[in-house]
Design a protein around this motif. Sequence first.
Motif, short mmCIF file in Angstrom:
data_model
loop_
_atom_site.label_atom_id
_atom_site.label_comp_id
_atom_site.label_asym_id
_atom_site.label_seq_id
_atom_site.Cartn_x
_atom_site.Cartn_y
_atom_site.Cartn_z
N PRO A 6 0.84 -1.21 0.00
CA PRO A 6 0.00 0.00 0.00
C PRO A 6 0.87 1.25 0.00
O PRO A 6 2.04 1.20 0.35
N PRO A 7 0.31 2.38 -0.40
CA PRO A 7 1.09 3.60 -0.41
C PRO A 7 1.52 3.97 1.01
O PRO A 7 0.85 3.62 1.97
N ARG A 8 2.64 4.68 1.13
CA ARG A 8 3.11 5.12 2.44
C ARG A 8 2.31 6.33 2.87
O ARG A 8 2.44 7.41 2.32
N ILE A 9 1.46 6.13 3.86
CA ILE A 9 0.62 7.21 4.36
C ILE A 9 0.52 7.06 5.87
O ILE A 9 0.42 5.95 6.39
N LYS A 10 0.55 8.18 6.58
CA LYS A 10 0.45 8.14 8.02
C LYS A 10 -0.92 7.60 8.44
O LYS A 10 -1.90 7.77 7.73
N THR A 11 -0.97 6.99 9.61
CA THR A 11 -2.23 6.48 10.14
C THR A 11 -3.16 7.64 10.45
O THR A 11 -2.75 8.64 11.04
N VAL A 12 -4.41 7.52 10.04
CA VAL A 12 -5.40 8.57 10.28
C VAL A 12 -6.69 7.92 10.76
O VAL A 12 -6.85 6.72 10.65
N ARG A 13 -7.58 8.73 11.24
CA ARG A 13 -8.89 8.21 11.65
C ARG A 13 -9.74 7.97 10.42
O ARG A 13 -9.65 8.70 9.44
N ARG A 14 -10.61 7.00 10.47
CA ARG A 14 -11.48 6.68 9.36
C ARG A 14 -12.45 7.82 9.05
O ARG A 14 -12.74 8.11 7.91
N ALA A 15 -12.95 8.49 10.05
CA ALA A 15 -14.01 9.48 9.86
C ALA A 15 -13.53 10.75 9.17
O ALA A 15 -14.33 11.45 8.59
N ASN A 16 -12.25 11.07 9.23
CA ASN A 16 -11.84 12.32 8.60
C ASN A 16 -10.39 12.24 8.15
O ASN A 16 -9.49 12.10 8.94
N LEU A 17 -10.18 12.34 6.88
CA LEU A 17 -8.85 12.34 6.28
C LEU A 17 -8.76 13.60 5.43
O LEU A 17 -9.19 13.61 4.29
N CYS A 18 -8.28 14.66 6.02
CA CYS A 18 -8.18 15.94 5.30
C CYS A 18 -9.50 16.29 4.63
O CYS A 18 -9.55 16.71 3.49
N GLY A 19 -10.59 16.04 5.33
CA GLY A 19 -11.90 16.39 4.79
C GLY A 19 -12.54 15.31 3.94
O GLY A 19 -13.59 15.52 3.38
N ILE A 20 -11.91 14.14 3.83
CA ILE A 20 -12.51 13.04 3.07
C ILE A 20 -13.23 12.15 4.06
O ILE A 20 -12.63 11.65 5.01
N ARG A 47 -0.35 0.29 -10.50
CA ARG A 47 0.08 1.31 -9.53
C ARG A 47 -1.09 2.04 -8.89
O ARG A 47 -0.95 2.58 -7.80
N ALA A 48 -2.23 2.10 -9.54
CA ALA A 48 -3.38 2.82 -9.00
C ALA A 48 -4.15 2.00 -7.97
O ALA A 48 -4.87 2.56 -7.14
N ILE A 49 -3.99 0.69 -7.99
CA ILE A 49 -4.79 -0.18 -7.11
C ILE A 49 -4.59 0.12 -5.63
O ILE A 49 -5.58 0.27 -4.90
N PRO A 50 -3.36 0.21 -5.11
CA PRO A 50 -3.22 0.47 -3.67
C PRO A 50 -3.84 1.80 -3.23
O PRO A 50 -4.39 1.89 -2.14
N TYR A 51 -3.79 2.80 -4.09
CA TYR A 51 -4.38 4.09 -3.75
C TYR A 51 -5.91 3.99 -3.71
O TYR A 51 -6.55 4.50 -2.79
N ALA A 52 -6.48 3.34 -4.71
CA ALA A 52 -7.94 3.21 -4.77
C ALA A 52 -8.47 2.38 -3.60
O ALA A 52 -9.46 2.76 -2.96
N THR A 53 -7.81 1.26 -3.31
CA THR A 53 -8.31 0.40 -2.24
C THR A 53 -8.11 1.05 -0.87
O THR A 53 -8.97 0.94 0.00
N ASP A 109 -6.15 -9.93 -2.88
CA ASP A 109 -6.20 -9.55 -1.47
C ASP A 109 -6.46 -8.07 -1.26
O ASP A 109 -7.13 -7.69 -0.29
N GLU A 110 -5.94 -7.21 -2.11
CA GLU A 110 -6.10 -5.76 -1.93
C GLU A 110 -7.57 -5.35 -1.90
O GLU A 110 -7.94 -4.36 -1.29
N PHE A 111 -8.42 -6.12 -2.56
CA PHE A 111 -9.84 -5.79 -2.66
C PHE A 111 -10.70 -6.48 -1.60
O PHE A 111 -11.90 -6.24 -1.55
N ALA A 112 -10.09 -7.31 -0.77
CA ALA A 112 -10.84 -8.09 0.23
C ALA A 112 -11.65 -7.17 1.13
O ALA A 112 -11.16 -6.17 1.64
#
Length: 186
Positions: A6-20, A47-53, A109-112
């Motif tokens: 998966p892309p390298r991204i800091k852990t965030v809360r599910r309810a709010n990711l920079c307004g998403i 390359r787009a799959i990890p970002y989308a999932t 697995d990425e789509f599980a």
Amino acid sequence: MGKNAPPRIKTVRRANLCGIVGGVESEGAMKISTLLLPTDFSECAERAIPYATWLARIAGSRIICLHVIEPIVPVVGYAGLVESVPLADISESLEESAARELPKLTERDEFAGLEIEEMIVHGEAATEIVRIAKEKRVDLIVISSHGRTGLGRILFGSTAEAVARHAPCPVLIVKPRAEEPTTDRS
């Protein structure tokens, strides 16, 4: 980082990711209920799959995996060099191949655990991606770019660029990393 990591991204809360947010109404937040992930089954499209999932998991979104079968243009001037194959047979073969490959992709697995819709359509790639985004009221398109420059870009165009220009929603274009060689050196 592995090919399917998966892309390298800091852990965030599910309810709010920079307004998403997904499934939660929040003032100023962009609600993403449906993501569109176009694929041509190439290494580049991978390359787009990890970002989308990842985004789908964060926002609680469903993903539409779309494959576009482009029209076949007969080659003029080479009739004597190759055996003629009816265009209908080629088109049918492409359809059968896509019908086999799309489920293989979405069963990875990425789509599980994600809600996935598979679609196969015929037409020019950028036009069909934009059409489906409008019809399905997609909130975000996640598409990869081949990273072509120079003559390659002039000759082949950029599907991702055309989609970004005409899409009814935001488009996340996943470009090749600087250290990744592109298949086109033009």
